[in-house]
Design an enzyme around this catalytic site. Structure first.
Site, mmCIF file in Angstrom:
data_model
loop_
_atom_site.group_PDB
_atom_site.id
_atom_site.type_symbol
_atom_site.label_atom_id
_atom_site.label_comp_id
_atom_site.label_asym_id
_atom_site.label_seq_id
_atom_site.Cartn_x
_atom_site.Cartn_y
_atom_site.Cartn_z
ATOM 1 N N ASP A 1 41.182 35.863 47.565
ATOM 2 C CA ASP A 1 40.992 36.597 48.822
ATOM 3 C C ASP A 1 41.453 38.051 48.719
ATOM 4 O O ASP A 1 42.278 38.404 47.867
ATOM 5 C CB ASP A 1 41.793 35.936 49.945
ATOM 6 C CG ASP A 1 41.167 34.635 50.425
ATOM 7 O OD1 ASP A 1 40.275 34.127 49.732
ATOM 8 O OD2 ASP A 1 41.598 34.123 51.471
ATOM 9 N N HIS B 1 45.119 35.347 45.659
ATOM 10 C CA HIS B 1 44.744 36.693 46.101
ATOM 11 C C HIS B 1 44.672 37.612 44.890
ATOM 12 O O HIS B 1 45.680 37.773 44.181
ATOM 13 C CB HIS B 1 45.754 37.241 47.114
ATOM 14 C CG HIS B 1 45.870 36.423 48.357
ATOM 15 N ND1 HIS B 1 46.582 35.233 48.401
ATOM 16 C CD2 HIS B 1 45.341 36.601 49.612
ATOM 17 C CE1 HIS B 1 46.504 34.723 49.636
ATOM 18 N NE2 HIS B 1 45.751 35.540 50.376
#
Length: 474
Positions: free
Chosen positions: A301, A443
């Site tokens: 992400d 992430h």
């Protein structure tokens, strides 16, 4: 009795010793205070962007009672950085003052949030409009919204005042009022919410510096705060006035500069990707998946990131692994070539909204804009449309679901890489929780996550997991 010379010398020595002792304890006290201030977990990164002369600083801090994420540009010229830095400091100070007024128990239940994001609009080769958007949330109340505009000239290393572009004269203000009024009335989105008296009061301010005005390479745009000239339901309206509409009120200097830019842009294609690219992406075969092996979907992400994402792509290639990258629209805008590289390597691209706002706090129109703008820029950069949507924080409701046709995809394992910043802890979360069909959240904006990717891939491969995209799991 008059003091002797010896007595005077002794008194001077005693005084100097006393000053030395006071200085020692003063500096010791400062050291203790500084140590106490450093206990908060704060992360700051600086990255290059696709825009010449512009880097991006990302500053995040997470506490039990609040979370803040601030993004702002960094230039080579220190005076420009000082101006931006002063603005950012004022936002943080205001947020902290409001935070201090809140009830601690309420904040523990509904942590306060501060988001500062910005968009860059190239005007000429050396001039950029930097448009900030601030959002503050306290105790679940409606967000506090505000815009701030900087127009930067990198050739002269200075900030351009809007009144250099449109001078504050009676005639110009009257014409500008007419243009903005017609712009609102022609807008299906904003027309029902315009307050004509508010607009008139705004334009008639004696010292109006048009500080909410910015330029693109094709138009002049006025970005208003929520409630400033419209009802709250309109959000933060923007009225775009093409150059041909505002030529009469532009200063001579800017009329000439923008005329030259307009000629240059008219010779360039505005379609960065052809329909053939879209068709080609549709025809690409999906990764072959064995029916017998356990499957796991790695997801990343908040990217793309100019270095971390590229490193992750190399690691995935070594393990013949496919993953899903949930990208932010404003990051794709900064790093379109990285987004394209992800697509060219056969990975799935998901929509993670434009600026990572909690969608459940927004109205329907803003939710749709956050999603649609991101899908559009992903297509512009890659020639592919995103196939899935991951709402920031996993926050969703019926209003969010109704705003998009993209399937919503969350996760089953949160590696907490955003919190631990520890490769071993990230691997531990995977080992303890992975099973067939797991969706793992990481992430690609964190360097420590990059360090964890290879051991995670190694562990999963050794335990007979096959790496697939989230769409291939469904």
């Amino acid at each position: 009795m008059k003091p002797t010379r010896l007595t005077q010398i002794i008194l001077v020595i005693i005084g100097l010793v006393g000053l030395a002792i006071l200085a020692y304890f003063y500096w010791q006290g400062d050291d203790k205070e500084d140590t106490g201030n450093d206990t908060k977990e704060k992360h700051e990164t600086v990255e290059h962007s696709q825009y010449s002369g512009v880097d991006i600083i990302t500053d995040t801090l997470e506490e039990e009672t609040f979370y803040k994420a601030i993004h702002y540009p960094k230039f080579k010229e220190q005076s420009l950085n000082d101006a931006i830095g002063k603005y950012v400091s004022e936002i943080e100070q205001s947020f902290q003052e409001e935070l201090d007024k809140q009830d601690i128990e309420s904040l523990q239940e509904h942590p306060a949030q501060l988001y500062v994001t910005f968009d860059i609009y190239p005007v000429t080769d050396e001039v950029y409009s930097i448009v900030f958007e601030e959002e503050g949330y306290f105790g679940g109340a409606n967000p506090r919204l505000h815009n701030k505009v900087f127009i930067v000239d990198l050739e002269t290393n200075r900030l351009i005042k809007q009144t250099e572009i449109i001078q504050n004269t009676k005639e110009n203000k009257e014409e500008l009022h007419n243009l903005l009024f017609n712009g609102f009335k022609d807008s299906e989105q904003y027309s029902p919410f315009l307050n004509e008296d508010y607009l008139k009061a705004w334009i008639q301010q004696e010292n109006n510096e048009f500080s909410n005005m910015y330029l693109t390479n094709q138009s002049v745009v006025f970005a208003f705060d929520k409630y400033e000239v419209t009802a709250g339901a309109a959000g933060m309206p923007e009225i775009e006035l093409p150059f041909e509409q505002v030529r009469e009120i532009l200063s001579d200097e800017w009329l000439e500069r923008l005329n030259e830019q307009d000629k240059t842009d008219s010779d360039e294609s505005t379609e960065p990707n052809s329909e053939k690219n879209e068709e080609k992406s549709k025809e690409e075969p999906k990764n072959d998946v064995s029916e017998n092996k356990k499957r796991v979907a790695l997801t990343f992400d908040d990217g793309p990131h100019p270095t971390n994402t590229t490193k992750i792509l190399e690691l995935l290639k070594e393990y013949d692994a496919k993953a899903t990258f949930f990208m932010l629209g404003n990051r794709v805008d900064f790093y379109p070539t990285i987004a394209k590289e992800v697509a060219e390597n056969g990975h799935e691209i998901g929509n993670h909204t434009w600026s990572h706002k909690d969608l459940t706090t927004l109205d329907s129109e803003t939710i749709k804009q956050e999603i649609d703008d991101t899908s559009e820029i992903i297509f512009e950069a890659t020639g592919q449309k995103p196939t899935v949507l991951r709402p920031p924080y996993g926050a969703t409701n019926k209003q969010v679901e109704a705003a998009t046709d993209l399937p919503l995809t969350l996760w089953t394992i949160d590696t907490l890489d955003w919190k631990s910043h520890d490769p071993e802890a990230i691997l531990k979360e995977v080992k303890e929780n992975v099973q067939d069909g797991s969706i793992i959240l990481m992430h690609d904006i964190h360097e420590t996550t990059v360090e964890a990717v290879e051991p995670v891939l190694t562990y999963l491969a050794e335990n007979d997991y096959e790496f697939v995209t989230v769409s291939e799991l469904s």
